[in-house]
Every structure is written in structure tokens, then in C-alpha cells.
Scaffold this motif. Structure first.
Motif, PDB file in Angstrom:
ATOM      1  N   GLY A 252      -3.657  11.574   1.682  1.00  0.00           N
ATOM      2  CA  GLY A 252      -2.394  11.028   1.204  1.00  0.00           C
ATOM      3  C   GLY A 252      -1.698  10.190   2.255  1.00  0.00           C
ATOM      4  N   SER A 253      -0.406   9.937   2.065  1.00  0.00           N
ATOM      5  CA  SER A 253       0.368   9.104   2.988  1.00  0.00           C
ATOM      6  C   SER A 253       0.448   9.760   4.361  1.00  0.00           C
ATOM      7  N   GLU A 254       0.327   8.926   5.406  1.00  0.00           N
ATOM      8  CA  GLU A 254       0.413   9.412   6.784  1.00  0.00           C
ATOM      9  C   GLU A 254       1.765   9.041   7.377  1.00  0.00           C
ATOM     10  N   TYR A 255       2.379   9.999   8.047  1.00  0.00           N
ATOM     11  CA  TYR A 255       3.690   9.807   8.651  1.00  0.00           C
ATOM     12  C   TYR A 255       3.663  10.168  10.132  1.00  0.00           C
ATOM     13  N   SER A 256       4.457   9.435  10.901  1.00  0.00           N
ATOM     14  CA  SER A 256       4.790   9.814  12.260  1.00  0.00           C
ATOM     15  C   SER A 256       6.292  10.073  12.283  1.00  0.00           C
ATOM     16  N   ILE A 257       6.693  11.279  12.652  1.00  0.00           N
ATOM     17  CA  ILE A 257       8.112  11.603  12.736  1.00  0.00           C
ATOM     18  C   ILE A 257       8.525  11.472  14.195  1.00  0.00           C
ATOM     19  N   ASP A 258       9.215  10.394  14.520  1.00  0.00           N
ATOM     20  CA  ASP A 258       9.667  10.181  15.898  1.00  0.00           C
ATOM     21  C   ASP A 258      10.917  11.003  16.140  1.00  0.00           C
ATOM     22  N   CYS A 259      10.856  11.874  17.146  1.00  0.00           N
ATOM     23  CA  CYS A 259      11.941  12.808  17.419  1.00  0.00           C
ATOM     24  C   CYS A 259      12.524  12.575  18.815  1.00  0.00           C
ATOM     25  N   LEU A 260      13.817  12.826  18.927  1.00  0.00           N
ATOM     26  CA  LEU A 260      14.529  12.801  20.203  1.00  0.00           C
ATOM     27  C   LEU A 260      15.281  14.111  20.343  1.00  0.00           C
ATOM     28  N   ALA A 261      15.118  14.776  21.479  1.00  0.00           N
ATOM     29  CA  ALA A 261      15.800  16.048  21.723  1.00  0.00           C
ATOM     30  C   ALA A 261      16.364  16.055  23.136  1.00  0.00           C
ATOM     31  N   ASP A 262      17.340  16.934  23.359  1.00  0.00           N
ATOM     32  CA  ASP A 262      17.903  17.046  24.706  1.00  0.00           C
ATOM     33  C   ASP A 262      16.953  17.852  25.590  1.00  0.00           C
TER      34      ASP A 262
ATOM     35  N   ARG B  16       6.428   5.972   7.835  1.00  0.00           N
ATOM     36  CA  ARG B  16       5.190   6.003   7.042  1.00  0.00           C
ATOM     37  C   ARG B  16       4.324   4.798   7.371  1.00  0.00           C
ATOM     38  N   LYS B  17       3.035   5.061   7.518  1.00  0.00           N
ATOM     39  CA  LYS B  17       2.080   3.994   7.765  1.00  0.00           C
ATOM     40  C   LYS B  17       1.615   3.420   6.432  1.00  0.00           C
TER      41      LYS B  17
ATOM     42  N   GLN C 260       2.883  14.056  13.911  1.00  0.00           N
ATOM     43  CA  GLN C 260       2.052  13.303  12.977  1.00  0.00           C
ATOM     44  C   GLN C 260       1.609  14.214  11.835  1.00  0.00           C
ATOM     45  N   MET C 261       1.872  13.771  10.595  1.00  0.00           N
ATOM     46  CA  MET C 261       1.542  14.560   9.418  1.00  0.00           C
ATOM     47  C   MET C 261       0.916  13.660   8.358  1.00  0.00           C
ATOM     48  N   ARG C 262       0.169  14.298   7.486  1.00  0.00           N
ATOM     49  CA  ARG C 262      -0.411  13.551   6.373  1.00  0.00           C
ATOM     50  C   ARG C 262      -0.395  14.433   5.126  1.00  0.00           C
ATOM     51  N   TYR C 263      -0.121  13.812   3.997  1.00  0.00           N
ATOM     52  CA  TYR C 263      -0.020  14.547   2.744  1.00  0.00           C
ATOM     53  C   TYR C 263      -1.393  14.748   2.099  1.00  0.00           C
ATOM     54  N   LYS C 264      -1.507  15.876   1.393  1.00  0.00           N
ATOM     55  CA  LYS C 264      -2.639  16.113   0.504  1.00  0.00           C
ATOM     56  C   LYS C 264      -2.136  16.926  -0.683  1.00  0.00           C
ATOM     57  N   ASN C 265      -2.329  16.385  -1.870  1.00  0.00           N
ATOM     58  CA  ASN C 265      -1.868  17.040  -3.094  1.00  0.00           C
ATOM     59  C   ASN C 265      -0.382  17.393  -3.022  1.00  0.00           C
TER      60      ASN C 265
ATOM     61  N   PRO D 215       2.674  18.100   2.858  1.00  0.00           N
ATOM     62  CA  PRO D 215       2.488  17.505   4.183  1.00  0.00           C
ATOM     63  C   PRO D 215       1.828  18.503   5.134  1.00  0.00           C
ATOM     64  N   LYS D 216       0.763  18.074   5.792  1.00  0.00           N
ATOM     65  CA  LYS D 216       0.043  18.948   6.717  1.00  0.00           C
ATOM     66  C   LYS D 216       0.000  18.310   8.106  1.00  0.00           C
ATOM     67  N   LEU D 217       0.006  19.159   9.104  1.00  0.00           N
ATOM     68  CA  LEU D 217       0.061  18.700  10.497  1.00  0.00           C
ATOM     69  C   LEU D 217      -1.247  18.040  10.928  1.00  0.00           C
ATOM     70  N   LEU D 218      -1.127  16.901  11.590  1.00  0.00           N
ATOM     71  CA  LEU D 218      -2.258  16.321  12.312  1.00  0.00           C
ATOM     72  C   LEU D 218      -2.169  16.702  13.779  1.00  0.00           C
ATOM     73  N   GLU D 219      -1.043  16.344  14.427  1.00  0.00           N
ATOM     74  CA  GLU D 219      -0.846  16.694  15.831  1.00  0.00           C
ATOM     75  C   GLU D 219       0.593  16.411  16.228  1.00  0.00           C
ATOM     76  N   ILE D 220       0.988  16.930  17.372  1.00  0.00           N
ATOM     77  CA  ILE D 220       2.263  16.582  17.992  1.00  0.00           C
ATOM     78  C   ILE D 220       1.951  15.971  19.358  1.00  0.00           C
ATOM     79  N   ASN D 221       2.491  14.775  19.585  1.00  0.00           N
ATOM     80  CA  ASN D 221       2.350  14.116  20.882  1.00  0.00           C
ATOM     81  C   ASN D 221       3.643  14.322  21.662  1.00  0.00           C
ATOM     82  N   PRO D 222       3.604  15.045  22.784  1.00  0.00           N
ATOM     83  CA  PRO D 222       4.826  15.338  23.542  1.00  0.00           C
ATOM     84  C   PRO D 222       5.237  14.179  24.451  1.00  0.00           C
ATOM     85  N   ARG D 223       5.362  13.001  23.863  1.00  0.00           N
ATOM     86  CA  ARG D 223       5.715  11.774  24.584  1.00  0.00           C
ATOM     87  C   ARG D 223       6.173  10.745  23.557  1.00  0.00           C
TER      88      ARG D 223
END
Length: 349
Positions: A218-228, A240-241, A275-280, A283-291
């Protein structure tokens, strides 16, 4: 005149060129000097630096010692690492001693698990933060065969990827209906037959750990996050890509809620990317990049300067939680430029 803030990027992707521009063009009027190192003197990341040098190829503590020495020699205020984040985090006290702030996760166990994806999948599977794909970890041809057959019997299309890799490195999709001659003459693609992979892997007794997984289509997403620095979430942008270069900054409340759950559970600091991607419909996890992600500059089109805000937070500044503008369609084009010799120093080791 106030001293310019000195920021160092080590062996970054070329997109760091854009992140430096974002930090330079900050709304607070803070002045910066940028330092960059890379083994390739022609790296695009170095073209935007005030000071650049050729980086030595080192491992472990030796590399950390080089980094600490670089920070000491150049009085670096903020170090934004990409390479060797885990080694750097393990010796973060050495950077504290020279007065350099480092935008890295200090939770060693968590950082290690995010780098070795199978460990992070196990960590996530024990919680209800996210759903992970069906997967098996293998390091022999027979294990690969068993994992493939098991996942295929469950009705999944199957893909695989090394447990320790970045982006799409090593990612392949098993498709046994390929015309291999046409593939040879066509464009490069990630598809490969099971027999071909099994034949290659059978040539060695053991190979580095690899994750054999259900393919998410399904659709692939990157959730860009900013935290303290304590991991409190300040902003999350689902990106969404689309086809080709199309990108969409979407008001996807399901994914924004997942970002809040991730922040609450793992307390990852500064910029990171889920990074997540949908199936049916799930949304399921692909990976988290800590950068910072490779596409963070696209998310900055919503008017929020994510690279600069991370630097501001690292320096002790305060940033309130942000209401991000979404519903944006974006793309990009290349821009030619004349290269200049920016190296001020060759490798010092």
C-alpha cells in the motif's frame, strides 16, 4: 560581534547541503559556520561548508577519537552525526567534556535496536505502539528457504532486506514470474526469483542477518518528527511517497497518533523519521531512522524549519509544540552548479 555557532556534519548524504541552508536561513537571525567531513572530497555536502576536510576511514573508538579531536580543534558547538551514531553515543561523555552538543539518541540500547531492525521489531511487537510486518531473521540458505515457504504459505508476497542497512540498500522482492532476459535488458529493478536468491545464498555457509518479510504493497509514508532533548514530541509530518517525485504532506491523523505513541514510548530526541507502509488498510512499520531523513527538506515546505529547530533545542533553546501546515503537494527538480575545491585540510590520520 557575537561568535557564530559552529555546526559539523560528518559524512552525510548530499541532502545535507539543503539542511545547512535551512539552518542558515533561520527566523531568529542566528549566524552559523558549517564544518563538513567526508572521505570523498567531491561530496555535495561539503560544497556548502565554510570549512571542509577529507575524513579518514576508521572504526569504533578510533573514529570517535577523531570526532572528539575534530570538535576540540574547531570548537564545534553542535555535532550532527550520520555515520557511526552508535559508537558516538557510546562515548558521548567525551563530547560533553569538550563542550560539544551532539544531536544523537543517548539511550544506547534503544539506538542499537533501531540500527539492527530485527531488534527494534521485537521491541515494538511487545507493545501496542505500532504493527510490524510478519518477518523471520535468517543467516543460512536453508533458513531463508524455510522462511520464504512459511510466509508464502500464509498468502504473503515476500521481500527481504539486511537487518543493518539504510534506505533501500539490499532490499529485494521475490517474484518467480520474472522474464530474466527481459529484466537483463530492462531498467534496474528490485525483483528477483526465489531460485536465484537461494542459489546465491547456498554458496556460503552463513551470511549477515537478513529479514525475510511480508511485502507491504500500500501507500508508503515517512513521518518526519521533531522532539526536544528529552524526547517530547514537538511536530510530526506524514509525508506520502507518490509516483516518481511526487510527495504529499497529509493530514493523516492515524499516523500522527502513531508518532505521539512512538514519542511517548521511546523518547527519541531531535529529528527522526518513522517509515511505514499500509497493507489492507493497516499501517505497518518499516523502520525508524534516528536522524534527519533524506526527504526532510520536503516536509520543511510546510513552513517549519526542522533542521534549525533541532540545533536550537540542542543548544538549550525552547520550542513550543507546533501546529504544522498539511495538505501540501510537492516535488523537486535538479539544479546545476559549478563545483569548487572546498577542502582546507587533507585526512589527518
Amino acid at each position: 560581534m557575537a561568535k557564530k555557532v559552529r555546526v559539523w556534519f560528518n559524512r552525510w548524504f548530499s541532502v545535507a547541503y539543503l539542511y545547512m541552508n535551512h539552518i542558515r536561513n533561520n527566523p531568529d537571525g542566528v549566524e552559523f559556520e558549517f564544518y563538513g567531513t567526508h572521505p570523498d572530497r567531491n561530496s555535495m555536502a561539503l560544497q556548502n561548508c565554510d570549512y571542509a576536510e577529507v575524513e579518514p576511514v576508521l572504526e569504533g573508538l578510533e573514529y570517535v577519537e577523531y570526532c572528539v579531536d575534530f570538535c576540540r580543534r574547531h570548537q564545534i558547538d553542535v555535532f550532527i552525526p550520520r555515520l557511526k551514531m552508535l559508537d558516538i553515543a557510546r562515548h558521548i561523555h567525551l563530547f560533553d567534556e569538550v563542550g560539544t552538543k551532539v544531536t544523537v539518541c543517548r539511550d544506547i540500547e534503544l539506538l542499537e535496536s533501531m540500527i539492527d531492525k530485527d531488534k527494534f521489531y521485537e521491541l515494538v511487537r511487545e507493545s501496542d505502539v505500532m504493527v510490524v510486518p510478519e518477518y523471520r531473521v535468517v543467516n543460512t540458505a536453508e533458513q531463508f528457504k524455510a522462511a520464504y515457504e512459511e510466509l508464502a504459505s500464509l498468502g504473503h508476497r515476500v521481500c527481504f532486506k539486511p537487518t543493518n542497512s539504510e534506505g533501500g540498500q539490499g532490499f529485494r522482492i521475490i517474484n518467480n514470474d520474472r522474464d530474466q532476459v527481459m529484466d537483463l535488458f530492462g531498467t534496474i529493478n528490485p525483483y528477483v526469483t526465489f531460485d536465484r536468491v537461494y542459489d546465491i545464498l547456498s554458496g556460503v555457509d552463513q551470511f549477515p542477518n537478513m529479514m525475510v518479510m511480508e511485502l507491504l504493497e500500500g501507500s508508503e509514508y515517512s513521518i518526519d518528527c521533531l522532539a526536544d532533548p528529552n524526547g517530547k514530541l514537538i511536530a510530526a509530518v506524514p509525508r506520502r511517497k507518490g509516483n516518481g517525485r511526487m510527495r504529499y504532506l497529509e493530514d493523516n491523523q492515524e499516523l500522527i497518533e502513531i508518532a505521539h505513541k512512538v514519542a511517548e514510548a521511546y523518547r527519541i530526541p531531535f529529528n527522526y523519521n518513522i517509515q511505514m507502509r499500509y497493507k489492507n488498510g493497516v499501517p505497518k512499520l518499516l523502520e525508524i531512522n534516528p536522524r534527519m531523513s533524506g526527504g526532510l527538506h520536503v516536509s520543511c515546505l510546510n513552513g517549519t524549519n526542522y533542521p534549525y529547530l533541532a540545533v536550537k533545542l540542542a543548544l538549550g533553546g525552547h520550542v513550543e509544540p507546533l501546529e504544522t501546515k498539511l495538505g501540501i503537494t510537492a516535488s523537486h527538480i535538479e539544479q546545476p552548479m559549478i563545483m569548487k575545491d572546498v577542502i582546507q585540510a587533507e585526512t589527518v590520520r
